[in-house]
Design a protein around this motif. Structure first.
Motif, PDB file in Angstrom:
ATOM      1  N   VAL A 171       0.839  -1.203   0.000  1.00 29.39           N
ATOM      2  CA  VAL A 171       0.000   0.000   0.000  1.00 29.39           C
ATOM      3  C   VAL A 171       0.871   1.249   0.000  1.00 29.39           C
ATOM      4  O   VAL A 171       2.052   1.209   0.361  1.00 29.39           O
ATOM      5  CB  VAL A 171      -0.943   0.027   1.221  1.00 29.39           C
ATOM      6  N   LYS A 172       0.263   2.364  -0.399  1.00 27.76           N
ATOM      7  CA  LYS A 172       0.961   3.641  -0.379  1.00 27.76           C
ATOM      8  C   LYS A 172       0.981   4.195   1.040  1.00 27.76           C
ATOM      9  O   LYS A 172       0.066   3.950   1.835  1.00 27.76           O
ATOM     10  CB  LYS A 172       0.269   4.635  -1.314  1.00 27.76           C
ATOM     11  N   LYS A 173       2.017   4.976   1.329  1.00 28.58           N
ATOM     12  CA  LYS A 173       2.121   5.593   2.655  1.00 28.58           C
ATOM     13  C   LYS A 173       0.913   6.488   2.915  1.00 28.58           C
ATOM     14  O   LYS A 173       0.545   7.289   2.071  1.00 28.58           O
ATOM     15  CB  LYS A 173       3.414   6.406   2.754  1.00 28.58           C
ATOM     16  N   GLY A 174       0.306   6.309   4.076  1.00 22.83           N
ATOM     17  CA  GLY A 174      -0.864   7.087   4.429  1.00 22.83           C
ATOM     18  C   GLY A 174      -2.171   6.350   4.223  1.00 22.83           C
ATOM     19  O   GLY A 174      -3.241   6.882   4.556  1.00 22.83           O
ATOM     20  N   THR A 175      -2.115   5.130   3.699  1.00 23.39           N
ATOM     21  CA  THR A 175      -3.334   4.355   3.486  1.00 23.39           C
ATOM     22  C   THR A 175      -4.058   4.112   4.811  1.00 23.39           C
ATOM     23  O   THR A 175      -3.451   3.701   5.800  1.00 23.39           O
ATOM     24  CB  THR A 175      -3.015   3.005   2.816  1.00 23.39           C
ATOM     25  N   ASP A 189      22.094  34.759   2.359  1.00 26.84           N
ATOM     26  CA  ASP A 189      22.066  34.054   3.647  1.00 26.84           C
ATOM     27  C   ASP A 189      20.620  33.808   4.108  1.00 26.84           C
ATOM     28  O   ASP A 189      20.311  33.837   5.302  1.00 26.84           O
ATOM     29  CB  ASP A 189      22.816  34.829   4.732  1.00 26.84           C
ATOM     30  N   ALA A 190      19.732  33.550   3.166  1.00 29.57           N
ATOM     31  CA  ALA A 190      18.306  33.439   3.458  1.00 29.57           C
ATOM     32  C   ALA A 190      17.996  32.324   4.446  1.00 29.57           C
ATOM     33  O   ALA A 190      18.665  31.287   4.465  1.00 29.57           O
ATOM     34  CB  ALA A 190      17.531  33.208   2.158  1.00 29.57           C
ATOM     35  N   ALA A 191      16.974  32.551   5.247  1.00 26.96           N
ATOM     36  CA  ALA A 191      16.514  31.535   6.193  1.00 26.96           C
ATOM     37  C   ALA A 191      15.832  30.401   5.436  1.00 26.96           C
ATOM     38  O   ALA A 191      15.191  30.611   4.409  1.00 26.96           O
ATOM     39  CB  ALA A 191      15.549  32.149   7.193  1.00 26.96           C
ATOM     40  N   ALA A 192      15.985  29.189   5.945  1.00 22.89           N
ATOM     41  CA  ALA A 192      15.336  28.012   5.362  1.00 22.89           C
ATOM     42  C   ALA A 192      14.970  27.074   6.501  1.00 22.89           C
ATOM     43  O   ALA A 192      15.620  27.062   7.552  1.00 22.89           O
ATOM     44  CB  ALA A 192      16.257  27.310   4.372  1.00 22.89           C
ATOM     45  N   SER A 193      13.926  26.285   6.296  1.00 24.65           N
ATOM     46  CA  SER A 193      13.496  25.369   7.343  1.00 24.65           C
ATOM     47  C   SER A 193      12.570  24.313   6.762  1.00 24.65           C
ATOM     48  O   SER A 193      12.190  24.371   5.590  1.00 24.65           O
ATOM     49  CB  SER A 193      12.765  26.127   8.465  1.00 24.65           C
ATOM     50  N   VAL A 194      12.211  23.350   7.606  1.00 25.59           N
ATOM     51  CA  VAL A 194      11.213  22.352   7.253  1.00 25.59           C
ATOM     52  C   VAL A 194       9.986  22.605   8.116  1.00 25.59           C
ATOM     53  O   VAL A 194      10.068  22.562   9.342  1.00 25.59           O
ATOM     54  CB  VAL A 194      11.721  20.917   7.473  1.00 25.59           C
ATOM     55  N   GLU A 195       8.854  22.892   7.467  1.00 26.62           N
ATOM     56  CA  GLU A 195       7.607  23.054   8.198  1.00 26.62           C
ATOM     57  C   GLU A 195       6.989  21.677   8.389  1.00 26.62           C
ATOM     58  O   GLU A 195       6.771  20.947   7.426  1.00 26.62           O
ATOM     59  CB  GLU A 195       6.652  23.967   7.433  1.00 26.62           C
ATOM     60  N   VAL A 207       4.163  12.942  13.056  1.00 21.46           N
ATOM     61  CA  VAL A 207       4.260  11.530  12.709  1.00 21.46           C
ATOM     62  C   VAL A 207       4.847  11.351  11.313  1.00 21.46           C
ATOM     63  O   VAL A 207       4.903  12.285  10.508  1.00 21.46           O
ATOM     64  CB  VAL A 207       2.881  10.833  12.788  1.00 21.46           C
ATOM     65  N   LEU A 208       5.286  10.124  11.024  1.00 20.99           N
ATOM     66  CA  LEU A 208       5.976   9.831   9.770  1.00 20.99           C
ATOM     67  C   LEU A 208       5.152  10.212   8.547  1.00 20.99           C
ATOM     68  O   LEU A 208       5.702  10.678   7.545  1.00 20.99           O
ATOM     69  CB  LEU A 208       6.326   8.339   9.726  1.00 20.99           C
ATOM     70  N   THR A 209       3.845  10.024   8.590  1.00 23.35           N
ATOM     71  CA  THR A 209       2.995  10.322   7.439  1.00 23.35           C
ATOM     72  C   THR A 209       2.557  11.779   7.369  1.00 23.35           C
ATOM     73  O   THR A 209       1.837  12.158   6.456  1.00 23.35           O
ATOM     74  CB  THR A 209       1.738   9.440   7.449  1.00 23.35           C
ATOM     75  N   GLY A 210       2.977  12.599   8.336  1.00 26.49           N
ATOM     76  CA  GLY A 210       2.590  14.006   8.325  1.00 26.49           C
ATOM     77  C   GLY A 210       3.164  14.738   7.123  1.00 26.49           C
ATOM     78  O   GLY A 210       4.277  14.473   6.684  1.00 26.49           O
ATOM     79  N   ARG A 211       2.405  15.662   6.584  1.00 22.67           N
ATOM     80  CA  ARG A 211       2.870  16.448   5.439  1.00 22.67           C
ATOM     81  C   ARG A 211       3.915  17.455   5.902  1.00 22.67           C
ATOM     82  O   ARG A 211       3.726  18.154   6.894  1.00 22.67           O
ATOM     83  CB  ARG A 211       1.701  17.170   4.769  1.00 22.67           C
ATOM     84  N   ILE A 225       8.188  23.829  -0.871  1.00 21.05           N
ATOM     85  CA  ILE A 225       8.210  22.614  -1.682  1.00 21.05           C
ATOM     86  C   ILE A 225       7.932  21.418  -0.771  1.00 21.05           C
ATOM     87  O   ILE A 225       8.643  21.206   0.216  1.00 21.05           O
ATOM     88  CB  ILE A 225       9.581  22.433  -2.366  1.00 21.05           C
ATOM     89  N   PRO A 226       6.908  20.614  -1.071  1.00 21.92           N
ATOM     90  CA  PRO A 226       6.674  19.409  -0.274  1.00 21.92           C
ATOM     91  C   PRO A 226       7.930  18.536  -0.251  1.00 21.92           C
ATOM     92  O   PRO A 226       8.526  18.276  -1.293  1.00 21.92           O
ATOM     93  CB  PRO A 226       5.528  18.713  -1.013  1.00 21.92           C
ATOM     94  N   CYS A 227       8.341  18.100   0.938  1.00 17.94           N
ATOM     95  CA  CYS A 227       9.588  17.345   1.038  1.00 17.94           C
ATOM     96  C   CYS A 227       9.638  16.590   2.361  1.00 17.94           C
ATOM     97  O   CYS A 227       9.329  17.151   3.410  1.00 17.94           O
ATOM     98  CB  CYS A 227      10.794  18.280   0.928  1.00 17.94           C
ATOM     99  N   GLY A 228      10.057  15.335   2.297  1.00 17.35           N
ATOM    100  CA  GLY A 228      10.174  14.523   3.498  1.00 17.35           C
ATOM    101  C   GLY A 228      11.593  14.368   4.005  1.00 17.35           C
ATOM    102  O   GLY A 228      11.846  13.592   4.923  1.00 17.35           O
ATOM    103  N   GLY A 229      12.537  15.107   3.394  1.00 14.55           N
ATOM    104  CA  GLY A 229      13.942  14.961   3.760  1.00 14.55           C
ATOM    105  C   GLY A 229      14.381  15.905   4.860  1.00 14.55           C
ATOM    106  O   GLY A 229      13.570  16.560   5.521  1.00 14.55           O
TER     107      GLY A 229
END
Length: 293
Positions: free
Chosen positions: A93-97, A224-230, A235-239, A253-257
């Protein structure tokens, strides 16, 4: 103890290099290794759906395990319906099923004594994480700069990227691999991309394209722009999304890294290109290299 029925809580989106969790399940693997499932972890796993970023390196340590610390040999996204565990591409199954739990499987030597109920400390190799995070951030920036450079190569309207340019990267990407302090992205330009309105002649002078991409990257790094992961859901399946405040506005940009915290971590980012023509299609490989400050 039964298999977990809720997703693993993950701390790596916020940059965590360590965590403490409880072993919920241990699964012996056919190759002599074992998969350790924790309720919470700082370890970034490989996601078979888009395996661009490698797993973290590190150790698992339990005060009750005489062989601690145990080397983290791999970390992969696993899925469970409560009765069986499926690692990586074996998941049906796909992640999030709905009805499935999605978990970080920490792969260790099968001879380790880690067991269900142990309290385990995860310690991530900080330099390897930094290098992969820098490589992933540089990859996003290079793709945006490439899209901007090729904006005039389109004769039709297509989907745009987070900065508003025609999204060549998303439409042509064949594979993306994050490496320490860089990335390797392979693009395929065939009949379908031509029908969408892309002019392959725009790729005739790859040195000129590289120079324009490098110029954009140099200007962005200088801010020197700020960057982050929102990461609103832990949880693992969270966007999750990578965000960066570039000169023309914030991009998301959607990203899980994993990523670095600001562009001041870079001294420079540059790209180079290789081209191959076969079977009526063009394959272009972009190699991105970042230099830490």
């Amino acid at each position: 103890m039964t298999l977990p029925t809720t997703d693993t809580t993950v701390l790596y989106p916020a940059g965590a290099l360590g965590s403490t969790g409880v072993v919920l399940h241990r699964e012996e693997l056919p190759d002599g290794r074992a998969a350790i499932l924790l309720d919470v972890t700082a370890a970034h796993p490989v996601d078979a759906a888009w395996p661009d970023q490698p797993a973290d390196r590190g150790t698992l340590t339990s005060g009750d395990a005489p062989d601690s610390p145990v080397a983290l040999l791999d970390a992969v996204v696993a899925a469970s319906d409560g009765s069986a565990l499926f690692l990586g591409s074996d998941s049906p199954v796909k992640k999030g099923t709905e009805g499935w739990a999605f978990l970080v499987a920490h792969v260790v030597d099968g001879q380790s004594s880690l067991r269900e109920g142990d309290t385990v400390t995860v310690a991530i190799d900080p330099e390897y994480r930094r290098a992969l995070s820098a490589g992933h951030t540089a990859c996003h920036l290079a793709s945006l700069a490439l899209n901007r450079t090729l904006a005039d190569a389109w004769r039709k309207e297509v989907t745009t990227d987070a900065a508003g340019a025609p999204n060549f990267d998303a439409l042509a990407i064949e594979s993306s691999t994050i490496i320490p302090d860089g990335s390797i992205d392979v693009y395929r330009i065939g009949k379908s991309l031509r029908k969408r309105g892309f002019d392959p002649a725009s790729l005739d002078d790859l040195e000129a394209i590289a120079a324009r991409v490098d110029g954009t990257l140099e200007a962005w790094v200088a801010t020197d722009a700020a960057a982050s992961v929102e990461s609103p859901h832990p949880v693992l399946t969270g966007r999750r999304a990578w965000v960066c405040d570039l000169p023309d506005g914030r991009v998301s940009i959607p990203c899980g890294g994993t990523h670095i915290g600001a562009l001041d971590a870079f001294d420079a980012i540059s790209v180079s290109f290789e081209r191959d023509d076969a079977d009526g299609a063009i394959t272009v490989t972009m190699r991105t290299t970042s230099t830490p400050r």
